[in-house]
Design a protein around this motif. Structure first.
Motif, PDB file in Angstrom:
ATOM      1  N   ARG A 131       0.813  -1.225  -0.085  1.00 38.67           N
ATOM      2  CA  ARG A 131      -0.085   0.078   0.048  1.00 38.67           C
ATOM      3  C   ARG A 131       0.827   1.217  -0.186  1.00 38.67           C
ATOM      4  NH1 ARG A 131      -5.473   1.172   1.627  1.00 38.67           N
ATOM      5  NH2 ARG A 131      -5.697  -0.947   2.293  1.00 38.67           N
ATOM      6  N   VAL A 132       0.755   1.982  -1.073  1.00 39.87           N
ATOM      7  CA  VAL A 132       1.730   3.227  -1.024  1.00 39.87           C
ATOM      8  C   VAL A 132       0.712   4.364  -1.319  1.00 39.87           C
ATOM      9  CG1 VAL A 132       3.553   1.965  -2.027  1.00 39.87           C
ATOM     10  CG2 VAL A 132       1.981   2.923  -3.708  1.00 39.87           C
ATOM     11  N   ARG A 133       1.194   5.469  -0.715  1.00 36.42           N
ATOM     12  CA  ARG A 133       0.350   6.767  -0.891  1.00 36.42           C
ATOM     13  C   ARG A 133       1.247   7.881  -1.373  1.00 36.42           C
ATOM     14  NH1 ARG A 133      -1.227   7.050   4.132  1.00 36.42           N
ATOM     15  NH2 ARG A 133      -3.521   6.479   3.752  1.00 36.42           N
ATOM     16  N   TYR A 181       1.563   3.354 -14.804  1.00 39.79           N
ATOM     17  CA  TYR A 181       2.862   3.175 -14.873  1.00 39.79           C
ATOM     18  C   TYR A 181       3.369   1.829 -14.486  1.00 39.79           C
ATOM     19  CZ  TYR A 181       8.006   3.842 -13.914  1.00 39.79           C
ATOM     20  OH  TYR A 181       9.308   3.573 -13.913  1.00 39.79           O
ATOM     21  N   LEU A 182       2.836   1.555 -13.137  1.00 40.17           N
ATOM     22  CA  LEU A 182       3.183   0.268 -12.600  1.00 40.17           C
ATOM     23  C   LEU A 182       2.771  -1.047 -13.493  1.00 40.17           C
ATOM     24  CD1 LEU A 182       2.829   0.812  -8.750  1.00 40.17           C
ATOM     25  CD2 LEU A 182       5.139   0.762  -9.935  1.00 40.17           C
ATOM     26  N   ASP A 183       1.612  -0.948 -14.073  1.00 40.86           N
ATOM     27  CA  ASP A 183       0.879  -1.741 -14.681  1.00 40.86           C
ATOM     28  C   ASP A 183       1.844  -2.007 -16.133  1.00 40.86           C
ATOM     29  OD1 ASP A 183      -0.985  -2.507 -12.857  1.00 40.86           O
ATOM     30  OD2 ASP A 183      -2.573  -1.164 -13.748  1.00 40.86           O
ATOM     31  N   GLU A 184       2.141  -0.829 -16.671  1.00 43.29           N
ATOM     32  CA  GLU A 184       2.916  -0.924 -17.967  1.00 43.29           C
ATOM     33  C   GLU A 184       4.151  -1.556 -17.672  1.00 43.29           C
ATOM     34  OE1 GLU A 184       3.186   2.792 -19.448  1.00 43.29           O
ATOM     35  OE2 GLU A 184       1.173   3.414 -19.568  1.00 43.29           O
ATOM     36  N   LEU A 188       8.462  -6.751  -4.610  1.00 45.70           N
ATOM     37  CA  LEU A 188       8.349  -5.516  -3.650  1.00 45.70           C
ATOM     38  C   LEU A 188       9.592  -4.606  -3.968  1.00 45.70           C
ATOM     39  CD1 LEU A 188       7.012  -4.167  -1.298  1.00 45.70           C
ATOM     40  CD2 LEU A 188       8.396  -5.668   0.301  1.00 45.70           C
ATOM     41  N   THR A 189      10.819  -5.079  -4.033  1.00 46.97           N
ATOM     42  CA  THR A 189      11.984  -4.127  -4.097  1.00 46.97           C
ATOM     43  C   THR A 189      11.965  -3.530  -5.647  1.00 46.97           C
ATOM     44  OG1 THR A 189      13.395  -5.632  -2.699  1.00 46.97           O
ATOM     45  CG2 THR A 189      14.693  -4.088  -4.279  1.00 46.97           C
ATOM     46  N   ALA A 190      11.514  -4.403  -6.568  1.00 46.76           N
ATOM     47  CA  ALA A 190      11.403  -3.734  -7.794  1.00 46.76           C
ATOM     48  C   ALA A 190      10.325  -2.643  -7.950  1.00 46.76           C
ATOM     49  CB  ALA A 190      11.227  -4.755  -9.006  1.00 46.76           C
ATOM     50  N   ILE A 191       9.173  -2.831  -7.209  1.00 43.07           N
ATOM     51  CA  ILE A 191       8.299  -1.855  -7.487  1.00 43.07           C
ATOM     52  C   ILE A 191       8.523  -0.373  -6.617  1.00 43.07           C
ATOM     53  CG2 ILE A 191       5.679  -1.468  -6.519  1.00 43.07           C
ATOM     54  CD1 ILE A 191       5.205  -4.504  -6.899  1.00 43.07           C
ATOM     55  N   VAL A 192       9.195  -0.630  -5.505  1.00 41.83           N
ATOM     56  CA  VAL A 192       9.697   0.622  -4.707  1.00 41.83           C
ATOM     57  C   VAL A 192      10.753   1.297  -5.551  1.00 41.83           C
ATOM     58  CG1 VAL A 192      10.778   1.382  -2.534  1.00 41.83           C
ATOM     59  CG2 VAL A 192       8.765  -0.337  -2.632  1.00 41.83           C
ATOM     60  N   GLY A 193      11.595   0.407  -6.105  1.00 44.50           N
ATOM     61  CA  GLY A 193      12.577   1.135  -7.003  1.00 44.50           C
ATOM     62  C   GLY A 193      12.236   1.966  -8.233  1.00 44.50           C
ATOM     63  N   ALA A 194      10.919   1.062  -8.856  1.00 48.81           N
ATOM     64  CA  ALA A 194      10.297   1.791 -10.049  1.00 48.81           C
ATOM     65  C   ALA A 194       9.917   3.132  -9.572  1.00 48.81           C
ATOM     66  CB  ALA A 194       9.654   0.908 -10.645  1.00 48.81           C
ATOM     67  N   ILE A 195       9.068   3.489  -8.574  1.00 44.39           N
ATOM     68  CA  ILE A 195       8.433   4.630  -8.027  1.00 44.39           C
ATOM     69  C   ILE A 195       9.574   5.497  -7.736  1.00 44.39           C
ATOM     70  CG2 ILE A 195       7.041   5.555  -6.119  1.00 44.39           C
ATOM     71  CD1 ILE A 195       5.822   2.854  -5.777  1.00 44.39           C
ATOM     72  N   GLY A 213      10.743   9.424  -9.559  1.00 49.40           N
ATOM     73  CA  GLY A 213      10.754  10.663  -8.829  1.00 49.40           C
ATOM     74  C   GLY A 213       9.677  11.200  -8.071  1.00 49.40           C
ATOM     75  N   ILE A 214       8.707  10.125  -7.817  1.00 42.32           N
ATOM     76  CA  ILE A 214       7.654  10.321  -7.087  1.00 42.32           C
ATOM     77  C   ILE A 214       7.718  10.180  -5.556  1.00 42.32           C
ATOM     78  CG2 ILE A 214       5.228   9.444  -6.718  1.00 42.32           C
ATOM     79  CD1 ILE A 214       5.169   8.344  -9.469  1.00 42.32           C
ATOM     80  N   THR A 215       7.360  11.227  -4.901  1.00 37.01           N
ATOM     81  CA  THR A 215       7.586  11.465  -3.594  1.00 37.01           C
ATOM     82  C   THR A 215       6.375  10.577  -2.990  1.00 37.01           C
ATOM     83  OG1 THR A 215       8.699  13.320  -3.435  1.00 37.01           O
ATOM     84  CG2 THR A 215       7.657  12.832  -1.411  1.00 37.01           C
TER      85      THR A 215
END
Length: 341
Positions: free
Chosen positions: A242-244, A257-260, A288-295, A299-301
């Protein structure tokens, strides 16, 4: 009182079951069940209708003889030492078993005398339990005038008359409204706080999470999983990230973006506009690591990041292929009274 010396997970075992089998014709209500319940804990036995939960309770409380296997409760053999065992257990079934023609106080006093308590002690115990279960004002009224919740509390009080070391609760909140269910849960917690060991059968996921320290999942007479609730959730696998985002306007663009990227495979990201968060299914630490890294690379805070394990209902569905409340009529009709759960 004889005690078992065997240890399980750091505590004395109050209930031990090994290879328990019970047949009804061609149907195996229990098919080699193994189970340990540690002293002073609540073991939740979770399963759908027909799983064998009530059959297990009836054997452990000496009401039914197994076809094979062994069951001991605080050191007493359920088959060879039924009289001794009955003195150290309490039982509350799915429906209140009190005498509706008798007042609440007389119900409790009668049970005390049946348990060979002296008259003075039986009276004192009845008074004590009526007060504890908030039934003093109704003590002289016939149980037939009690509400469903009051009858259930009286039933619980009756099971506690003999100060049992082990209490068997077979779906104790069946048919109760949410408020009364919470009252029963509070009483069970208080009993455990007093040192009582509880084996609880239930189909309610919330009830299992509220009361049980460990779970045994049964289906079609077999144990299919067991352990602490969080352990079972972890075994099933699958978490939700869960990311906000700090900027709520980035919710939908980030989901797209994540789905792409395809990091989550076939699973899609869910946008929760009410909480301003994205729910991203993850199956591994690498994902999990890949998703956080992609975000981060985007450049999304983020204002918050958390992971959630599956719900207990999802765990059960994953283990059995059906939900706990789904009917599984595996028991012959002529045996239904004894094993229907």
């Amino acid at each position: 009182m004889t005690r078992i010396d065997k240890k399980a997970n750091g505590g004395n075992v109050a209930v031990s079951v090994r290879g328990l089998v019970k047949h009804y014709g061609e149907t195996k209500a229990l098919d080699g069940v193994d189970l340990d319940v540690r002293e002073g804990t609540v073991m939740g036995v979770l399963g759908p209708n027909g799983a064998g939960k009530t059959t297990l309770v009836r054997i452990l409380s000496t009401l039914l003889a197994p076809d094979a296997g062994q069951a001991t409760v605080v050191g007493y053999d359920a088959v060879r030492q039924p009289r001794q065992l009955r003195r150290v257990i309490g039982l509350t079934g799915q429906y209140a078993s009190v005498d509706e023609k008798l007042p609440g106080w007389e119900n409790l006093y009668m049970i005390g005398r049946l348990l060979d308590l002296p008259r003075k002690e039986a009276r004192a115990r009845a008074d004590e339990l009526l007060e504890r279960f908030s039934l003093t004002d109704a003590a002289k009224r016939p149980a037939s005038t009690y509400s469903g919740g009051m009858r259930r509390r009286l039933d619980l009080a009756a099971s506690m008359i003999g100060r049992p070391a082990v209490l068997f609760l077979d779906e104790p909140t069946t048919g109760l409204d949410p408020r009364t269910r919470n009252e029963v849960w509070d009483e069970v917690k208080r009993m455990v706080g007093d040192g009582v060991t509880v084996l609880l059968t239930t189909q309610y996921m919330e009830e299992a999470e509220q009361l049980a320290s460990e779970l045994t999942v049964v289906d079609r007479g077999k144990v299919i999983a067991g352990g602490e609730i969080e352990e079972l959730k972890a075994k099933v696998g699958g978490r939700t990230l869960r990311v906000r985002p700090a900027d709520a306007l980035q919710l939908r663009p980030l989901a797209g973006y994540l789905d792409e990227l395809g990091i989550t495979g076939l699973a899609s990201t869910t946008v929760d506009t009410e909480t301003g968060t994205l729910l991203v299914p993850v199956l591994s630490d690498e994902q999990l690591t890949a998703i956080v890294g992609a975000i981060t690379a985007r450049g999304i805070t983020l204002s918050s990041v958390s992971t959630e394990l599956p719900s207990l209902d999802e765990v059960f569905l994953s283990l059995t292929g059906h939900r706990a409340s789904a009917p599984q009529d595996t028991v012959p009709a002529d045996a239904r009274e004894e094993v229907t759960v």
